[in-house]
Scaffold this active site. Structure first.
Site, PDB file in Angstrom:
ATOM      1  N   ARG A 147       0.815  -1.214   0.000  1.00 27.61           N
ATOM      2  CA  ARG A 147       0.000   0.000   0.000  1.00 27.61           C
ATOM      3  C   ARG A 147       0.848   1.264   0.000  1.00 27.61           C
ATOM      4  O   ARG A 147       0.439   2.294  -0.554  1.00 27.61           O
ATOM      5  CB  ARG A 147      -0.921  -0.032   1.224  1.00 27.61           C
ATOM      6  CG  ARG A 147      -1.959   1.067   1.272  1.00 27.61           C
ATOM      7  CD  ARG A 147      -2.948   0.800   2.392  1.00 27.61           C
ATOM      8  NE  ARG A 147      -3.922   1.864   2.509  1.00 27.61           N
ATOM      9  CZ  ARG A 147      -4.227   2.486   3.645  1.00 27.61           C
ATOM     10  NH1 ARG A 147      -3.621   2.121   4.771  1.00 27.61           N
ATOM     11  NH2 ARG A 147      -5.128   3.440   3.680  1.00 27.61           N
ATOM     12  N   HIS A 207       0.134   4.743  -2.287  1.00 28.11           N
ATOM     13  CA  HIS A 207      -0.096   6.060  -1.696  1.00 28.11           C
ATOM     14  C   HIS A 207       1.030   7.034  -2.012  1.00 28.11           C
ATOM     15  O   HIS A 207       0.821   8.250  -1.992  1.00 28.11           O
ATOM     16  CB  HIS A 207      -0.293   5.924  -0.188  1.00 28.11           C
ATOM     17  CG  HIS A 207      -1.660   5.450   0.186  1.00 28.11           C
ATOM     18  ND1 HIS A 207      -2.467   6.107   1.087  1.00 28.11           N
ATOM     19  CD2 HIS A 207      -2.381   4.385  -0.241  1.00 28.11           C
ATOM     20  CE1 HIS A 207      -3.610   5.465   1.212  1.00 28.11           C
ATOM     21  NE2 HIS A 207      -3.576   4.402   0.412  1.00 28.11           N
ATOM     22  N   ASN A 237      -3.851   8.933   4.901  1.00 27.57           N
ATOM     23  CA  ASN A 237      -2.665   8.283   5.447  1.00 27.57           C
ATOM     24  C   ASN A 237      -2.618   8.245   6.967  1.00 27.57           C
ATOM     25  O   ASN A 237      -2.090   7.303   7.556  1.00 27.57           O
ATOM     26  CB  ASN A 237      -1.402   9.004   4.950  1.00 27.57           C
ATOM     27  CG  ASN A 237      -1.251   8.953   3.444  1.00 27.57           C
ATOM     28  OD1 ASN A 237      -1.655   7.994   2.804  1.00 27.57           O
ATOM     29  ND2 ASN A 237      -0.675   9.995   2.866  1.00 27.57           N
ATOM     30  N   HIS A 273      -6.408  -5.570  -2.991  1.00 29.36           N
ATOM     31  CA  HIS A 273      -7.257  -5.740  -1.807  1.00 29.36           C
ATOM     32  C   HIS A 273      -7.587  -7.204  -1.530  1.00 29.36           C
ATOM     33  O   HIS A 273      -8.429  -7.495  -0.682  1.00 29.36           O
ATOM     34  CB  HIS A 273      -8.541  -4.924  -1.964  1.00 29.36           C
ATOM     35  CG  HIS A 273      -8.334  -3.459  -1.757  1.00 29.36           C
ATOM     36  ND1 HIS A 273      -9.336  -2.524  -1.916  1.00 29.36           N
ATOM     37  CD2 HIS A 273      -7.216  -2.754  -1.403  1.00 29.36           C
ATOM     38  CE1 HIS A 273      -8.854  -1.318  -1.664  1.00 29.36           C
ATOM     39  NE2 HIS A 273      -7.568  -1.433  -1.362  1.00 29.36           N
TER      40      HIS A 273
END
Length: 325
Positions: A65, A69, A97, A196
């Site tokens: 992840r 991001h 975040n 996911h």
């Protein structure tokens, strides 16, 4: 709730969905960038990632992840890793975040290990790219050659982190537009969302979906409601697996869950919701074909990792990923 769809033949549709248009060019990145300057980099990174995941299986999803991001804000430049200072505001405390993105300590360990064998050579941005790949492989997913040569940013953007990282309440149209702004197609969106298949989400991010949406299996919604209170502010940080079956194994169960209307996030179920949507056939295809998902996930990851890298003399090679030199 409609659960029966007619799926047309896929060859032309898949070709259109997976045709890659508008990718950020990154001609200076190469898979052998550290072939002479730091040939030990891959083994060094893999060793630390393997140890971290052995200690906590969830960490693989967290490390993967980090790359998403990071790349979705200023590009794949490690701006996400910069700590706030009295005179500098980074991206870590932005809404997508703050108290959510994790794994920074593992990145610190990786950077320290790499610095021991190749001081001042490997960027934190490249470490994020290698770490994401290794996390996927260790958890059972596909392997690929990582393109390298990125340099580290001397800036970050709190505002862009708040604005450009897609939130869990986005519609399919919003998601598609968000990915398109990064040069990523609808096919990339669907394949990359398969990340996911591992990891956990906070009650705060799926509460509206399990209480208010209609595109969700009722028994699944009730099961999640038992651990996620309706009241905002109550149990916000309670965690639930994004993939109910195998949250620490990288496979195609994520898509099987969507087909069964058991996607945990509103944004996930949006990929398999509307009759006639271009996303529906591809979700169905991936639910029955792990190899196809793995292949397209790799294509999407390589493409995403090419978003606006700093190369050449731009940026720097940080000694410490948390602060500029």
């Amino acid at each position: 709730m409609a659960s029966n769809f007619l799926f047309p033949s896929l060859p032309l549709l898949l070709f259109l969905l997976l045709t890659h248009s508008g990718a950020w060019p990154a001609p200076q990145l190469s898979t052998d960038f550290y072939g002479r300057s730091c040939p030990q980099v891959f083994d060094t990174v893999r060793s630390v990632v393997q140890s971290a995941i052995q200690q906590e299986r969830r960490m693989g999803a967290s490390l993967l992840r980090l790359l998403f991001h990071d790349c979705f804000v200023l590009g794949c430049d490690a701006s996400l890793l910069l700590d706030d200072t009295p005179t500098f505001r980074g991206e870590k405390t932005a809404k997508p975040n703050n108290n959510s993105v994790r794994g920074f300590e593992v990145v610190d360990q990786i950077k320290a290990a790499v610095e021991k064998v190749c001081p001042g050579v490997v960027s934190c941005a490249d470490i994020l790219a290698i770490t994401a790949r290794d996390s996927v492989v260790i958890l059972g997913g596909p392997d690929w050659e990582v393109k390298l040569g990125r340099r580290d940013s001397r800036k970050a953007s709190f505002k862009k982190a708040n604005r450009e990282i897609p939130p869990p309440f986005f519609s399919l149209a919003n998601l598609t537009a968000s990915f398109a702004r990064k040069g990523l197609s609808l096919g990339d969106l669907i394949a990359l969302s398969g990340a996911h298949t591992i990891g956990l989400a906070q009650c705060l991010n799926f509460r509206d979906h399990i209480y208010n949406d209609t595109d969700i299996d009722s028994s699944f919604a009730k099961m999640r409601q038992a651990y996620c209170p309706r009241a905002v502010g109550s149990g916000d940080s309670i965690l639930a697996p994004l993939d109910l079956q195998t949250p620490t194994v990288f496979n195609n169960d994520y898509y099987n869950n969507l087909v069964a209307f058991k996607g945990l996030l509103h944004s996930d179920q949006e990929l398999f919701k509307t009759i006639g949507s271009n996303s529906v056939p591809l979700v169905k295809y991936y639910s029955g074909n792990t190899a196809a998902f793995f292949n397209d996930f790799v294509v999407g990851m390589i493409k995403m990792s090419d978003i606006r890298p700093l190369t050449g003399k731009k940026g720097e090679i940080r000694k410490n990923c948390r602060k500029m030199n």
